[in-house]
Design an enzyme around this catalytic site. Structure first.
Site: not given
Ligand SMILES: Cc1cc2nc3c(=O)[nH]c(=O)nc-3n(C[C@H](O)[C@H](O)[C@H](O)COP(=O)(O)OP(=O)(O)OC[C@H]3O[C@@H](n4cnc5c(N)ncnc54)[C@H](O)[C@@H]3O)c2cc1C
Ligand code: SF4
Lengths: 226, 589
Positions: B516
């Site tokens: 987080h």
């Molecule tokens: C084990 C675990 C448990 C969790 N449990 C919870 C929960 O219970 N409740 C909750 O609210 N949140 C939880 N979270 C947090 C939640 O997963 C994230 O807040 C959410 O998935 C973030 O979404 P996002 O789209 O911002 O980023 P992400 O899902 O991280 O997606 C970003 C993507 O961008 C890609 N990327 C990064 N840099 C580049 C680049 N330069 N070029 C191309 N692609 C790139 C990455 O590979 C990734 O696939 C948890 C996280 C983990 C790891």
């Protein structure tokens, strides 16, 4: 356990060129095939150390056979011989500095090299202080060494005791509790110890039916279902 | 040699929840959209039994997470120290691959409280300006809870959240969270079935006069078809949830919801293995012309021109790309100027364990979000005057799973190895109740992100540097609320109670705490103090929008993704209804 030190057995075995399919105890009835007991990474001195270390942490008792019999030393050997041991998924570029505890692992060594250096250093310490290798120490002396390692107090040449102990301790626990496909947790005895059912985990009904009640099942691993 | 591709309307960097939502919303609007993702595609076969039930592979060797051998960050507690690389994952586990961290999250899905959306005003109004510590960068969010409500609702229905409403249009609902902001309607699915630990926590917190409610879960309590016609299965309480992909398709994840929904549109295309190295700007630096990326399969370099660039690369990736590309002014804590990298926050989390001789918890029957929560000590739901800190925590019981490498505990005083250790492990594995305190974290002047002067990634680019420590405010919060949780555990009458270990400085990047990570490119009303406006549009380069928890001005006592999803739908709506009609800054300064 056999009387002769493991290293001597290994040396003998090596000498007759039969690999190392040596029965190590009465549990040998269930001994895995020779290949599964042969080491890939550790040399003979390291085998003596790692088996004694693993058996010190996980001794044979009423609850389980010894760590070595459970395959934990083989598990560690396989991990070190494989990608993880060579530093997969680690950032290994320099420059290097010791850093603070909060900054985490900062050695230029991948796990396999850390083990190699640390075992050499612990053995040097044992030789200097006790005049014997780790596997030939009295249990109380061994406990002293392991305790000091775990607290980062053992003065080792080249490598920090704490970094090595933390890694080796985690690896022993993995070897006890990871799926048996990795070489440890033989006959799922780590899982049986705690009552973990393994890979079958469809509990949508069970969570109600067994709420608050024991759930006694024979655990299954990946190989049982593949 | 760089291959220049055909221009598209929109390029999205990263394909997790935020990227998937944007892909769906903007391709529905008829725009040509390309989604670039540095990691691999995901197939259903990858998560099948028995192979997925491999704790070592997924939860210890971290197969689904970011590979730090290619890119990581450097870390130090304070500016006077030398930052060193995070050589292995530990404190947090960013995702990589189609679906991002949404593949392997728990699914605990909250809305922030209305106070969280107007935090500075609330604190000043109730406790006075002087209550705010000197270096704390407390700010109101630039959108209110009421404005965001329809978008929280939208995310909850797309993700099929299982829960119990506490406040529907101002009417308090029995069994829900009475402190929550008003919502338009019930959750789409009823709560998950309670575990024994859930029942015990509910009973005790009720007795103590608190207000327990089932934790809102992206684990389906029943088969569910979402508004996009995507079908999800029923949760099996398999206990292999966080860190794993779901074998039963029962965990709402982008790769099985918003991304396939977007792929129905021919004008959306998804490119995995595409690592974006920079956002390209026009010579005046005020307009993005597209992005450059490297194929991690072949090493080839590409330029993808686009009219609109949407960063969805997780907070860290977004801030990193902004710093590398020169979007906005980097934050400088000494002069307290600049905005990019400012306001990095984390979570002040602790765990409490209690051991019961005569209770079988069957810990392996669990789900990523299974548990019961109280919000009595979250946000501004209690009087902070006497405790002297800002913020709060959700306090909850957790029945996530009983995977034996990582999820086992022994009472205090047990040796760490040998027969006695083994006896205690065998004795208590099935008899341990887990509780957690998930504390908020306020932005602080010397907690920030910038580029590291020394270390580089596999693309030859500077790593991002994190400077972060817990503050006095965090220590006070953790001491108070860990005690509250400990007292709840004691009131359950355990045979042994685990130690009380509140968080204290210094923060360590080694043990897992949570993924987080918030702030770094925060949204606000003032371009001098925030990197993004209230639509998550860059103040400096208005055809760049930046999605994710990086936009949070502070981190609350909740998991972030409910708010991340809501903000993304809110921004997508602003792009569709406002920006496309008149491309340019949506707000003038
Ligand atoms: C084990 C675990 C448990 C969790 N449990 C919870 C929960 O219970 N409740 C909750 O609210 N949140 C939880 N979270 C947090 C939640 O997963 C994230 O807040 C959410 O998935 C973030 O979404 P996002 O789209 O911002 O980023 P992400 O899902 O991280 O997606 C970003 C993507 O961008 C890609 N990327 C990064 N840099 C580049 C680049 N330069 N070029 C191309 N692609 C790139 C990455 O590979 C990734 O696939 C948890 C996280 C983990 C790891
Ligand atoms: S606990 Fe439920 S949602 Fe989570 S992985 Fe298992 S079946 Fe899927």
């Amino acid at each position: 356990m056999v009387d002769i030190a493991r290293r001597d057995v290994l040396t003998m075995a090596g000498a007759v060129g039969v690999g190392v399919a040596i029965p190590v105890s009465s549990a040998a009835a269930e001994a895995p095939p020779a290949a599964a007991r042969s080491y890939q990474f550790f040399d003979l001195n390291e085998v003596a150390f790692i088996e004694a270390f693993v058996d010190h942490l996980i001794p044979a008792d009423d609850l389980t056979p010894s760590g070595t019999e459970l395959g934990i030393s083989i598990y560690i050997d396989r991990q070190l011989a494989g990608a993880w041991g060579r530093g997969a998924r680690m950032y290994l570029l320099g420059p290097w500095a010791a850093g603070t505890a909060q900054q985490g692992y900062q050695l230029p060594l991948p796990p396999a090299d850390l083990y190699r250096c640390a075992i050499r250093a612990v053995e040097a310490h044992c030789a200097a202080v006790h005049g014997a290798s780790f596997d030939r120490l009295q249990p109380a002396q061994r406990q002293q060494i392991v305790q000091a390692l775990s607290e980062g107090r053992l003065p080792l040449q080249e490598v920090p005791a704490q970094a090595f102990f933390d890694m080796a301790y985690a690896n022993v626990m993995e070897g006890l509790f990871a799926d048996p496909i990795y070489g440890g947790n033989k006959n799922k005895q780590g899982w049986k110890l705690v009552g973990f059912p393994g890979v079958i985990a469809a509990h949508a009904e069970n969570i109600e039916h067994f709420r608050g009640k024991p759930y006694p099942v024979e655990p299954l691993g990946i190989a049982d279902l593949s | 040699m760089t291959t220049k591709l055909k221009e598209v309307d929109v390029v999205i960097v990263g394909m997790g929840w935020t990227g998937g939502i944007m892909a769906k919303e903007l391709s529905d609007a008829g725009l040509t959209v390309v989604g670039l993702e540095r990691g691999a595609p995901r197939s259903d076969a990858g998560f099948s039994v028995p192979m997925i039930r491999d704790e070592l592979r997924y939860a210890v060797r971290n197969e689904l997470f970011m590979d730090v051998s290619r890119d990581t960050l450097t870390f130090r507690n304070k500016p006077a120290e030398r930052a060193l690389p995070m050589r292995r994952l530990g404190s947090f586990l960013p995702g990589e691959g189609v679906g991002g961290a949404g593949v392997h999250w728990n699914g605990q899905t909250y809305r922030l409280s209305p106070h969280d959306h107007a935090l500075r005003s609330r604190v000043e109004g109730r406790y006075g300006k002087s209550f705010i510590p000197q270096d704390m960068q407390l700010a109101d969010w630039p959108m209110s809870y009421a404005e965001l409500e329809p978008y929280y609702d939208k995310f909850e229905y797309v993700a099929g959240i299982s829960g119990k409403a506490g406040n529907i249009a101002g009417r308090i609902q029995e069994g829900g969270n009475p402190f929550e902001g008003p919502r338009a309607r019930e959750y789409p699915n009823p709560p998950l079935k309670p575990s024994l630990a859930s029942e015990m926590f509910t009973e005790t917190t009720n007795k103590l006069g608190y207000h327990p409610f089932p934790r809102p879960a992206a684990n389906m309590s029943r088969p569910y078809t979402n508004p996009d016609g995507i079908q999800l299965g029923e949760c099996q309480y398999c206990g292999f949830c966080e860190n794993f992909g779901c074998e039963a398709n029962a965990k709402a994840s982008p790769h099985i919801t918003v991304i396939p929904a977007a792929l129905r549109n021919k004008n959306f295309s998804l490119k995995p293995y595409a690592w974006v190295t920079r956002v390209n700007l026009a010579p005046d630096g005020k307009r993005a012309t597209g992005v450059s990326y490297t194929s991690v399969l072949t090493g080839e370099e590409f330029e993808q021109p686009a009219s609109l660039v949407i960063l969805c690369a997780y907070g860290f990736g977004n801030v990193h790309l902004m710093l590398l590309s020169g979007i906005g002014k980097p934050y400088d804590p000494v002069s307290d100027t600049g905005t990019v990298g400012k306001g990095y926050c984390y979570q002040v989390a602790t765990v409490v364990q209690a051991f019961f001789d005569d209770r079988n918890f069957n810990p392996f029957m669990g789900a990523g979000s299974l548990g019961v929560v109280i919000d009595d000590f979250n946000g501004d739901n209690f009087d902070h005057g006497p405790v002297g800190y800002i913020g709060g925590a959700s306090i909850y019981s957790a029945s996530l799973g009983g995977r034996p490498i990582n999820q086992r505990a022994v009472p205090p005083g047990t040796p760490r190895w040998g027969t006695e250790w083994k006896k205690a492990t065998a004795r208590w594995y099935n008899h341990t109740l887990q509780m957690s305190v998930q504390g908020s974290n306020m932005a602080s002047r010397y907690n920030y992100l910038d580029l590291d002067p020394t270390y580089r990634n596999a693309f030859g680019l500077p790593l991002m540097r994190m400077t972060y420590n817990f503050t006095d405010n965090d220590e006070k919060l953790s001491a108070h609320l860990t005690t509250v949780a400990h007292d709840i555990a004691r009131a359950m009458g355990p045979t042994h109670l685990g130690p009380k270990t509140p968080r204290r400085a210094p923060y360590s990047i080694v043990p897992y705490q949570s993924t987080h990570n918030t702030g770094g490119a925060i949204a606000g009303h003032d371009p001098g103090k925030s990197a993004l406006n209230r639509y998550l549009q860059s103040w400096d380069v208005p055809n760049v929008f930046v999605m994710g928890a990086n936009a949070f001005p502070h981190n609350s006592g909740y998991n972030p993704t409910g708010a991340v999803g809501a903000l993304t739908y809110w921004a997508a709506d602003a792009i569709r209804t406002k920006y496309l009609k008149d491309p340019g800054p949506l707000l003038h300064t």
